[in-house]
Design a protein around this motif. Structure first.
Motif, PDB file in Angstrom:
ATOM      1  N   VAL A 128       0.853  -1.196   0.000  1.00  0.00           N
ATOM      2  CA  VAL A 128       0.000   0.000   0.000  1.00  0.00           C
ATOM      3  C   VAL A 128       0.887   1.242   0.000  1.00  0.00           C
ATOM      4  O   VAL A 128       1.785   1.376   0.839  1.00  0.00           O
ATOM      5  N   HIS A 129       0.611   2.157  -0.941  1.00  0.00           N
ATOM      6  CA  HIS A 129       1.363   3.409  -1.050  1.00  0.00           C
ATOM      7  C   HIS A 129       0.422   4.557  -0.699  1.00  0.00           C
ATOM      8  O   HIS A 129      -0.508   4.864  -1.461  1.00  0.00           O
ATOM      9  N   LEU A 130       0.630   5.185   0.437  1.00  0.00           N
ATOM     10  CA  LEU A 130      -0.221   6.285   0.880  1.00  0.00           C
ATOM     11  C   LEU A 130       0.215   7.593   0.231  1.00  0.00           C
ATOM     12  O   LEU A 130       1.355   7.746  -0.207  1.00  0.00           O
ATOM     13  N   GLU A 131      -0.744   8.530   0.191  1.00  0.00           N
ATOM     14  CA  GLU A 131      -0.512   9.856  -0.394  1.00  0.00           C
ATOM     15  C   GLU A 131       0.114   9.727  -1.790  1.00  0.00           C
ATOM     16  O   GLU A 131       1.088  10.387  -2.132  1.00  0.00           O
ATOM     17  N   SER A 132      -0.488   8.842  -2.592  1.00  0.00           N
ATOM     18  CA  SER A 132       0.035   8.540  -3.928  1.00  0.00           C
ATOM     19  C   SER A 132      -1.063   8.695  -4.969  1.00  0.00           C
ATOM     20  O   SER A 132      -2.232   8.431  -4.700  1.00  0.00           O
ATOM     21  N   ARG A 133      -0.657   9.121  -6.165  1.00  0.00           N
ATOM     22  CA  ARG A 133      -1.623   9.239  -7.264  1.00  0.00           C
ATOM     23  C   ARG A 133      -0.912   9.024  -8.587  1.00  0.00           C
ATOM     24  O   ARG A 133       0.311   9.223  -8.706  1.00  0.00           O
ATOM     25  N   VAL A 134      -1.676   8.594  -9.584  1.00  0.00           N
ATOM     26  CA  VAL A 134      -1.150   8.411 -10.934  1.00  0.00           C
ATOM     27  C   VAL A 134      -1.196   9.755 -11.652  1.00  0.00           C
ATOM     28  O   VAL A 134      -2.237  10.418 -11.689  1.00  0.00           O
ATOM     29  N   THR A 135      -0.089  10.152 -12.240  1.00  0.00           N
ATOM     30  CA  THR A 135      -0.019  11.436 -12.935  1.00  0.00           C
ATOM     31  C   THR A 135       0.084  11.290 -14.446  1.00  0.00           C
ATOM     32  O   THR A 135       0.047  12.272 -15.171  1.00  0.00           O
ATOM     33  N   GLY A 136       0.199  10.049 -14.949  1.00  0.00           N
ATOM     34  CA  GLY A 136       0.268   9.857 -16.386  1.00  0.00           C
ATOM     35  C   GLY A 136       0.500   8.411 -16.753  1.00  0.00           C
ATOM     36  O   GLY A 136       0.864   7.574 -15.913  1.00  0.00           O
ATOM     37  N   GLY A 137       0.263   8.091 -18.027  1.00  0.00           N
ATOM     38  CA  GLY A 137       0.501   6.751 -18.531  1.00  0.00           C
ATOM     39  C   GLY A 137       1.088   6.810 -19.928  1.00  0.00           C
ATOM     40  O   GLY A 137       0.760   7.697 -20.723  1.00  0.00           O
ATOM     41  N   GLN A 138       1.972   5.882 -20.231  1.00  0.00           N
ATOM     42  CA  GLN A 138       2.618   5.851 -21.537  1.00  0.00           C
ATOM     43  C   GLN A 138       2.664   4.406 -22.044  1.00  0.00           C
ATOM     44  O   GLN A 138       2.586   3.452 -21.265  1.00  0.00           O
ATOM     45  N   GLY A 139       2.789   4.267 -23.350  1.00  0.00           N
ATOM     46  CA  GLY A 139       2.923   2.944 -23.947  1.00  0.00           C
ATOM     47  C   GLY A 139       2.777   3.000 -25.447  1.00  0.00           C
ATOM     48  O   GLY A 139       2.370   4.022 -26.017  1.00  0.00           O
ATOM     49  N   ASP A 140       3.099   1.902 -26.082  1.00  0.00           N
ATOM     50  CA  ASP A 140       2.997   1.776 -27.527  1.00  0.00           C
ATOM     51  C   ASP A 140       1.934   0.727 -27.843  1.00  0.00           C
ATOM     52  O   ASP A 140       2.196  -0.467 -27.830  1.00  0.00           O
TER      53      ASP A 140
END
Length: 549
Positions: free
Chosen positions: A423-435
């Protein structure tokens, strides 16, 4: 024709003979009774019957047997005879085993030993089971084949739709020899995903309605007017359909996707009353669906509603194809959908590595991979525990500083006990990348940015109600949830367009005879049990409304 078989297995010779004697006395003319005194002997007998093509109507197994207990025996036997009725023979001390069997093998009944006299305690049970077996359509459903690309959003939608509607299918990749052969047979301009029926019919990139009709799901209303229309097939809608139909109302349930709603996607619900060992959302939804059908409710799948309109005493629902159905009353149980994650690059990977909800069809593909989950409510916790059984590591990203405010205590304890959940507290996704599909995520933890390699992101970040189709007909709060009962009344002021002298009932909207139940209702408690309860309560208020007309 050979007689269908009733199988009985008990390691106590005296009990075994007594069971077989009682069965032969009552059912010997219509059924062949096969007795085994050990579980392995019983399994061999069932295998031989399967090879010979015999029909097995019922299997009675004692719980306390060495080598293999009754639950394990029934679980093995149901693979060979899925339509046979399953009865567990238990002592008074084995009621926990019976509850376990209900969850594990969908047990049909358990009998407490002894059952003297059989005329009162044994035969009525077996009569009911054999009658149910006779009424069951025992023709096995041939499996569909679905061919598509691994990271294809349309392919995922087809697979998810079939899985959530309990339609068995075989998934093939286009690069597999069998998959490539089917694509070639469909022609050079084949559009994926390709769905091939058991009869050889090929559907290229089918829409949901066409797919539903092809696999035998009901999509067309039987009539134009009902006593009650239920919109939405989640726990609240299914509860309303069961209680409405069981109480004599001509009831139709309309569902856009699959019965169960968000709860139907849950891998394990462990705090629902009556299931101490837990139950999957799909199991719960399927049982509720079968229960509604048993009482005579009509269930329409893959039908999206477009408008609701009161016309005199009738309440009219419209569909995308222009058809309408009407009823004396309507229960709105459309539930909620997960909100989209507002981060650059993620929208293009929906269905191709980014999934909103549990997406249980994808779990086996996560084997030995690093999986990321966004959310801190029960749905996220249930998904984390389930996916941990496949993934090498599950990372739960929580925006707040803990789980206690939003997740049930039992789930927090389970997460803490699983070694490969972090569990990672105070965490958020800010972007995603891929092909072509998700390959990397940008994550901010306590203000520190980092990039991780992953192909899997499951998002559970709150919900928005599905109510925009109602237009201005039904009152909603500023978040779109439906206002009902006391929330519509402000002092002496009547609800907008309310034509009656009385005040709205507790679950009634500002349109008389139109009620709301479950998560779609403002200030509702977002739990499966409360949704089912509101569905039942809404039906009681429908009766009250109809009595006043």
């Amino acid at each position: 024709m050979d007689k269908p078989v009733i199988v009985t297995v008990d390691d106590d010779p005296g009990v075994s003979r007594a069971v077989a004697r009682d069965l032969r006395r009552r059912y010997g003319q219509q059924y062949r009774i096969v007795r085994a005194e050990t579980a392995p002997q019983g399994i061999e007998a069932v295998k031989e019957m399967r090879l010979r093509g015999d029909e097995v109507a019922a299997i009675l197994a004692d719980y306390r047997m060495p080598q293999m207990n009754g639950v394990q025996f029934l679980e093995a036997a149901m693979d060979m005879y899925p339509f046979a009725r399953r009865v567990l023979l238990t002592a008074y001390a084995d009621t926990d085993a019976a509850i376990q069997a209900i969850n594990v093998v969908d047990l049909d009944h358990y009998l407490l030993k002894p059952w003297d006299p059989p005329e009162e305690k044994f035969y009525p049970v077996i009569d009911g089971q054999l009658d149910a077996w006779q009424r069951t359509d025992r023709v096995p459903v041939a499996e569909l084949r679905v061919v598509g690309d691994r990271w294809s959003a349309p392919s995922y939608k087809v697979r998810d739709f079939l899985a959530r509607n309990h339609v068995p299918y075989q998934w093939m990749l286009t690069e597999d020899p069998d998959g490539a052969q089917l694509v070639a047979a469909a022609g050079d301009d084949c559009r994926l995903p390709l769905v091939v029926t058991a009869e050889g019919e090929m559907l290229q990139a089918p829409d949901q309605s066409t797919l539903a009709s092809t696999v035998g799901l009901s999509t067309t209303p039987a009539t134009d007017f009902y006593d009650l229309i239920v919109v939405g097939g989640g726990p609240a809608g299914l509860g309303a359909a069961v209680y409405g139909a069981s109480e004599g109302l001509n009831t139709v349930l309309v569902e856009a996707h699959a019965s169960g709603g968000q709860a139907g996607q849950s891998s394990r619900i462990e705090n629902y009353l009556g299931f101490p060992d837990g139950v999957s959302g799909q199991q719960l939804a399927d049982r509720a669906r079968r229960q509604a059908l048993k009482f005579g409710a009509e269930l329409l799948t893959a039908r999206s509603v477009t408008h609701l309109e009161p016309r005199g005493q009738a309440r009219v629902i419209g569909f995308e194809d222009g058809r309408e159905i009407a009823a004396h009353a309507v229960i709105l149980a459309t539930g909620v959908t997960y909100r989209r994650l507002d981060a650059p690059g993620l929208d293009e990977f929906v269905g191709r590595g980014v999934f909103y909800g549990a997406a249980l069809t994808e779990a086996p593909s996560c084997k030995d991979s690093e999986v990321y989950i966004v959310g801190a409510a029960n749905s996220a916790g249930q998904a984390a525990v389930y996916l941990a059984g496949f993934a090498s590591r599950v990372h739960v990203l929580v925006r707040g500083d803990g789980l206690e405010k939003s997740m049930s205590h039992y789930l927090i304890e389970q997460i803490q006990a699983v070694d490969n959940i972090e569990v990672h507290l105070e965490s958020r996704v800010t972007g995603g990348q891929g092909d072509g599909h998700l390959q990397r995520l940008s994550i901010s933890t306590k203000g520190e940015e980092r990039t991780v390699e992953t192909q899997w992101l499951f998002v559970f970040i709150g919900a928005k109600p599905y109510t925009s189709w109602l237009g201005d007909t039904v009152e909603r709060d500023d978040k779109g949830f439906l206002l009902t009962g006391p929330d519509l009344v402000h002092g002496d002021q009547r609800p907008r367009n309310w034509p009656l002298r009385r005040q709205p009932y507790f679950l009634e909207t500002n349109v008389p005879g139109v009620l709301a139940a479950g998560d779609v209702r403002a200030e509702s408690i977002k739990r499966v049990a409360s949704a089912v309860g509101e569905g039942a309560m809404a039906v009681a208020l429908v009766h009250r409304y109809l009595e006043k007309q």
